[in-house]
Structures are given as C-alpha cells and as structure tokens.
Design an enzyme around this catalytic site. Structure first.
Site, PDB file in Angstrom:
ATOM      1  N   HIS A 192      67.684  72.841  44.583  1.00  0.00           N
ATOM      2  CA  HIS A 192      68.984  72.703  45.254  1.00  0.00           C
ATOM      3  C   HIS A 192      70.074  72.248  44.293  1.00  0.00           C
ATOM      4  CE1 HIS A 192      66.526  73.184  48.861  1.00  0.00           C
ATOM      5  NE2 HIS A 192      67.605  73.819  49.257  1.00  0.00           N
ATOM      6  N   ARG A 207      72.516  76.039  59.873  1.00  0.00           N
ATOM      7  CA  ARG A 207      71.093  75.714  59.817  1.00  0.00           C
ATOM      8  C   ARG A 207      70.908  74.238  60.124  1.00  0.00           C
ATOM      9  NH1 ARG A 207      67.718  76.042  54.412  1.00  0.00           N
ATOM     10  NH2 ARG A 207      68.950  74.225  53.880  1.00  0.00           N
ATOM     11  N   GLU A 226      60.432  81.373  56.025  1.00  0.00           N
ATOM     12  CA  GLU A 226      60.277  80.878  54.650  1.00  0.00           C
ATOM     13  C   GLU A 226      58.887  80.297  54.412  1.00  0.00           C
ATOM     14  OE1 GLU A 226      63.371  78.012  53.878  1.00  0.00           O
ATOM     15  OE2 GLU A 226      63.181  77.091  55.842  1.00  0.00           O
ATOM     16  N   ASN A 280      63.647  81.333  48.809  1.00  0.00           N
ATOM     17  CA  ASN A 280      63.432  80.239  47.853  1.00  0.00           C
ATOM     18  C   ASN A 280      62.119  79.539  48.167  1.00  0.00           C
ATOM     19  OD1 ASN A 280      65.982  80.935  47.089  1.00  0.00           O
ATOM     20  ND2 ASN A 280      66.981  79.275  48.186  1.00  0.00           N
ATOM     21  N   ASP A 281      61.928  79.270  49.455  1.00  0.00           N
ATOM     22  CA  ASP A 281      60.678  78.633  49.857  1.00  0.00           C
ATOM     23  C   ASP A 281      59.558  79.653  50.022  1.00  0.00           C
ATOM     24  OD1 ASP A 281      61.117  75.831  49.947  1.00  0.00           O
ATOM     25  OD2 ASP A 281      62.478  76.152  51.622  1.00  0.00           O
ATOM     26  N   ARG A 312      59.120  75.452  43.244  1.00  0.00           N
ATOM     27  CA  ARG A 312      60.417  76.032  42.868  1.00  0.00           C
ATOM     28  C   ARG A 312      61.228  75.154  41.931  1.00  0.00           C
ATOM     29  NH1 ARG A 312      63.633  75.821  48.694  1.00  0.00           N
ATOM     30  NH2 ARG A 312      65.559  75.859  47.527  1.00  0.00           N
ATOM     31  N   CYS A 347      68.734  84.727  53.273  1.00  0.00           N
ATOM     32  CA  CYS A 347      69.697  83.759  52.747  1.00  0.00           C
ATOM     33  C   CYS A 347      69.151  83.020  51.525  1.00  0.00           C
ATOM     34  CB  CYS A 347      70.138  82.789  53.831  1.00  0.00           C
ATOM     35  SG  CYS A 347      68.773  81.866  54.528  1.00  0.00           S
TER      36      CYS A 347
HETATM   37  C1  PEP Z   1      65.268  79.224  51.241  1.00  0.00           C
HETATM   38  O1  PEP Z   1      64.256  78.530  51.239  1.00  0.00           O
HETATM   39  O2  PEP Z   1      65.326  80.372  50.780  1.00  0.00           O
HETATM   40  C2  PEP Z   1      66.518  78.696  51.795  1.00  0.00           C
HETATM   41  C3  PEP Z   1      67.586  79.444  51.905  1.00  0.00           C
HETATM   42  O3  PEP Z   1      66.532  77.378  52.120  1.00  0.00           O
HETATM   43  P1  PEP Z   1      66.684  76.222  51.040  1.00  0.00           P
HETATM   44  O4  PEP Z   1      66.990  76.846  49.725  1.00  0.00           O
HETATM   45  O5  PEP Z   1      67.770  75.329  51.500  1.00  0.00           O
HETATM   46  O6  PEP Z   1      65.338  75.561  51.072  1.00  0.00           O
HETATM   47 MG    MG Z   2      64.213  76.746  52.416  1.00  0.00          MG
END
Ligand code: PEP
Ligand code: MG
Length: 596
Positions: A204, A347, A446, A469-470, A480, A517
C-alpha cells in the site's frame, strides 16, 4: 614556494541501484535519508526561541526513561533476582552519562535542529566509535547505549513521531521502510519522490505513491546505506532504478527523458473527455482508485468515468480517535457529488495486512495478510462496520454510490455482511433518512476460494471487482510486500489468468458486471489481455487511466479476445507477458515508450 591548497571537492562516485518500480516518473533531487528501521526521525529546524523548550523536552524524556528503567529493574529484581536485573543498572549509567547528554544539549543549541534528530546523530556517533573500540568493555556498552537510546527516542517522539508533512524543502525520501500511514502523511508535503529498501510493487506504500503522483522505487535493499543526507539522487520510477551522485551526463540523459515522458503524458490527456470504447464498439467502464478524499480532482483530471475503488482505511489512519459517522458521510457525499452522475464504489474498511490502525491496538499477528483483516474485522466489530455503512447509505442519496466488501472468502461472510447492511437500511428507513434504495452491493474477489465459488457468490451481489493485489499473493503464495520474492509475483501467471477468466465467466453467467481494481488493471502490457478476457470495468490509479484509455480505444474487442484465448494456452507467466507486450507494440505502437 607556498603549496597551493587543493580546494577541489572530491567527486562522489555514481552509484546505480536496481529495485522494483512502484510509481512511474522521474525525479532528480536531493536525498533525505531515514536510517533507523523502527523510528523515522524528521530533520526539523527550530527557531532560536524554542531551543530552551527543546532542552526541557529532552530532560523530560530522560526523566521518563529513567522511571521506566527503574520500574523494569525493580520488576526483574523481584521476579528473577538482582543478578538478572544488573543490565538495567548499566542502562541507568548510560542515562547519567554527562558527556553524551551534554553533547546533545550543546549541539542542539548550535545547530538549531529538533532535539530527536540531534540526539540520534550524537547517539549514532557514539555507537560507531564504541563498536570499533579495542577495549572490550567499551564494545560491550554498545548494546546498552543502543537500547537506552531507542527508549529515549521513543519518549521524545511520542505519538507524533512519524511526520513527513512539515519538511521545509523538496526532498527525495530514502527510507528503509515506510508504512502506508507514513506515506499518507506526504500528501501535499515536500516529498518529491521516495525509495525504500524493502517492500513490493503492490504494497500500500507503493500504491499510495501513485496517488501522490510522485515516482517511487521499492525493494532497493541497500539505498539507505549508500546515500548521504543531501546527496544528489535520481529516482527512475519507470524502470525501478535509483542513481546516487549521478554524473552530469546521467543527469542530462534523465532530464531529456523526463521531458519526453511529460510531453507524451500531456498528449494522452487529450483523450480525457472521450469514452473508453474499442474500435468495434465495446464500451468499457474506466474508473480510478483513490486513497484520500483529496484525490477526487485527480480522478476527473485524468478522464476516469468514476471511482472504482475508494480505499476508506485512510480515514482511520494517523488519528487518535475513530472517524465519526458524520465525518465519513461528509467525505462520501463530497465524492458522490463531485463525480455525479458517475459511480463511486466505496469499499468498506480493509484494516489489516500492511495497514494497521493505532486506535484498535490489534494484536501482532504472525501472518497479518492471512489474519484478522478486512471483512473479518468488520464482522467482529459491527459497531464500526455499521457506522461506516450508515455513512455510505446516507451519502448515497447525493450521487451514485455503490458498496463493496473486501476479502470475501465464502458465501457465509457475504450473507453476514449483507444482513448487517439490511439492518442499517431498516434503521434508516425507520428514521426516514433518505438513501438510494437500489444501491448496488458488490464483493471484491481477492481470495482464491472466492474466485473458485464465484458462481455461487454471483447470485448474491450486483457486481464483482477483482482485487488482483491480494488474489495474486494468495494464489501464488507470494507475500506482496516482500522484495526477496518479488520475482515470483507474476500477474501474468497462467494460474492467475485462469482465476480471472473463471470470475468473469461466472459473473457474466449470472448477468452481473465484473471489474478489476487491483494494480494489474493498470498494467499497460496486460490491458489488451484483460479486455479480451471480457472484463467490463478497469479501475486504476488516476495517473494510469489515460494510458489504459488509449489502449482500449486503439484495439478491436474481437482481436483482444483472440489474444486472450492464445494467452490461456500458454504455460508460463513469461510467455504470456511476451505475447501481451508483442501484441501491444503491434496494436498501439506509440505506447511502446511505456513498456520497460
Ligand atoms: C487488491 O487486493 O487488489 C485491492 C485492490 O485491495 P488492496 O490493494 O487495498 O488490498
Ligand atoms: Mg486487497
């Protein structure tokens, strides 16, 4: 003959470090290193009139530290015997070291810098000298001094320590690590780029750098030990390179490249008001992700058609208390109004993983990304969850808001979340508080289990948004935020593609739309592939929106489908990536500049 004094400055050697590109762009600036691993110490200058106040602050921190050490000494002596408590006696001696403490005070008066910074400098000097000493006794004191020093620092810095907001000059922060909340504090600050020694491309912290629109490189391993305060530094966020003490030739080359990129980006912005539609007429929803309410103007400026992911965690960060329902309501309402009639997907709180909130005092977990996070936390704390849902519903009256739950792993969780949402709806109805009765409710996909049962989940929501991402970190078992295994974090991995395809197909079978996303939605090289897999919505960092729009507008959906079909037959991520890049270069040659 008098010897001519050599006044020539010794030229520092150019050092090139390779890391992981986290946010694009090029910055040429001055380094502002943050050496300590756990404590981030701002180099703050102070006015003459506050010097005495700083001295008092220092003395108070010493007293506080002394009381803490005495208490530990007493406890250990009672429970484990006086022998074991001896070390704390040595710690008390450090505190009484008049030479060290005296040096801090005189340096503070001379340099007029915040006391924690001066103290850290003096302490580091002592630690360096003592650790090289031939005298064993002195060498052994290093760890005592280090322990006490950190304790004093903690007391000096208190709760307010991690401030990157008030820097006087524009700087490139070179840190060992930065938490997402540290990064959030850079907003409107003087940080023009940053680098970290650890971290992955979808941490993040990296994502926040894109929001801030500053270049960032993470996972550099040795940047903090290679740089000096004020060194010239180039951050190349496109390639994930950092150049310390660049030569004139290197600076020139980067200046030219920076100009070329800026020109290219400016040109792309001409597409701002045009739709994201393929050559054969398939209309795609192209939205943007935001982290902070202040990011809303950037969404519009880059031509996104709404917000596909509003990460609400940052409301809860860097604050002593929880945000009130009204405070949240106001921000969601502002976003809804600003974007109207475009959609804004809010979210619900995704606490945990690499985002920790001090107010909750969440216990330390061995595997925070697999732990008490996101919807799991919210279902355990319905008071917090309901306050947020109420704020979202109330704000939905003012625009096109949608709600989305993070980290759904099974249908029970989804039903529980929906049941709480229903309670909130009923409460609002009873009180005649207006809200959008038809508000869309979606689930993030995710977690691999959610992807695998997406046929079941699709029956209970209005949309899916794939959080790659997750999803990637869980599907490939690759943390990650860990730079050591970043090479395994492959969005184009066949396993990831199959999961994405499954989610899209299951969503479409139930007639719901499917978006993405995660950061993968903003990977220029993979956009054609995702389009061909049938994705209905892309939501990316605002700065990437023009590039994705350019691609969508330059290809035919029918061609993209063929490329996706071909990609699904390949066996490695590398093969998929090569195919995607080759095709993109062919279909949208001008974007080749963005493929590294
Ligand atoms: C993801 O996991 O792809 C996502 C958009 O959520 P975050 O990156 O906030 O975990
Ligand atoms: Mg996520």
């Amino acid at each position: 003959m008098e010897k001519k004094k050599n006044k020539q400055k010794v030229k520092e050697k150019e050092i090139i470090l390779k890391g992981i590109p986290a946010a694009p762009g090029i910055t040429i600036g001055k380094a502002y290193p943050l050496y300590a691993e756990e404590v981030l110490i701002p180099r703050r200058t102070i006015k003459e009139r506050v010097v005495e106040g700083e001295v008092i602050r220092f003395k108070e921190a010493l007293t506080k530290t002394r009381l803490e050490i005495l208490a530990i000494h007493k406890k250990i002596a009672n429970e484990m015997g006086i022998e074991k408590a001896r070390i704390f006696g040595a710690h008390l001696m450090v505190l009484e070291d008049e030479v060290l403490m005296g040096e801090v005070i005189s340096k503070l008066k001379k340099d007029k810098l915040a006391v924690e910074y001066v103290f850290w400098e003096v302490l580091e000097k002592y630690l360096r000298v003592l650790s090289k000493s031939d005298d064993e006794y002195l060498r052994e004191r290093v760890s005592d001094i280090n322990d006490v020093g950190r304790r004093i620092l903690k007391n000096l810095l208190g709760a307010e320590h991690r401030s990157l907001e008030n820097l006087r000059k524009k700087v490139v922060v070179v840190a060992y690590d930065l938490s997402p909340s540290d990064t959030a504090m850079m907003h409107r600050g003087n940080v023009v780029a940053f680098t970290t020694d650890i971290g992955g491309r979808t941490s993040h912290t990296a994502i926040m750098a894109k929001s801030l629109e500053i270049p960032a490189v993470v996972g550099l391993e040795t940047a903090t030990s290679s740089v000096k305060d004020g060194s010239s530094i180039i951050v190349d966020g496109n390639r994930g390179l950092v150049v310390i003490n660049p030569s004139k030739k290197t600076v020139k080359r980067y200046q030219n490249e920076k100009k070329q990129f800026e020109k290219f980006d400016k040109n792309l912005l001409k597409l701002k008001d045009l739709p994201a539609k393929t050559l054969d007429g398939r209309k795609i929803e192209l939205a943007a992700n935001i982290e902070l309410p202040q990011d809303v103007p950037s969404v519009l400026a880059h031509g996104a058609n709404g917000i596909g992911l509003y990460r609400t965690e940052y409301f809860y960060m860097n604050k002593k208390n929880l945000p009130s329902e009204d405070e949240q309501f106001q921000s969601y309402k502002d976003a809804a109004l600003a974007l109207h009639p475009r959609p804004v997907i809010v979210r619900t709180l995704d606490l945990g993983g690499d985002k920790f909130l001090s107010q909750f005092e969440v216990p330390h977990e061995m595997n925070p990304f697999l732990g008490w996070r996101a919807i799991r936390f919210c279902l355990a704390r319905p008071d917090i969850f309901k306050a947020q849902l109420r704020a979202i519903l109330r704000a939905s009256h003012y625009g096109k808001l949608k709600v989305m739950y993070p980290m759904i792993s099974g249908v029970e969780e989804l039903r529980q979340a929906n049941a709480i949402l229903e309670e909130v709806r009923n409460e609002l109805k009873k009180k005649s508080i207006p809200f959008d009765r038809k508000i869309e409710v979606g689930a993030m996909i995710e977690v691999p289990s959610a992807a695998l049962i997406s046929d079941v989940l699709a029956k209970e929501v209005d949309f899916f948004s794939i959080g790659t991402n997750d999803l990637i970190q869980y599907a490939l078992a690759v943390d990650r935020v860990n730079e050591k295994i970043a090479y395994l974090y492959e969005p184009a991995h066949p396993a990831v593609l199959r999961l994405i395809k499954m989610v899209i197909d299951n969503g479409h079978r139930e007639k719901i739309w499917v978006g993405m996303c995660g950061e993968m939605a903003g990977e220029v090289a993979l956009a054609v592939l995702l389009l061909g897999l049938g994705l209905d919505e892309f939501s990316t960092s605002p700065i990437v929106v023009p590039e994705i729009k350019r691609i969508i507008r330059a290809v035919k959906y029918e061609d993209a489908k063929k490329i996706a079909e071909k990609a699904l037959t390949l066996s490695t991520g590398q093969e998929v990536e090569t195919l995607a890049k080759t095709q993109l270069k062919k279909l949208v040659p001008d974007l080749a500049i963005k493929i590294v």
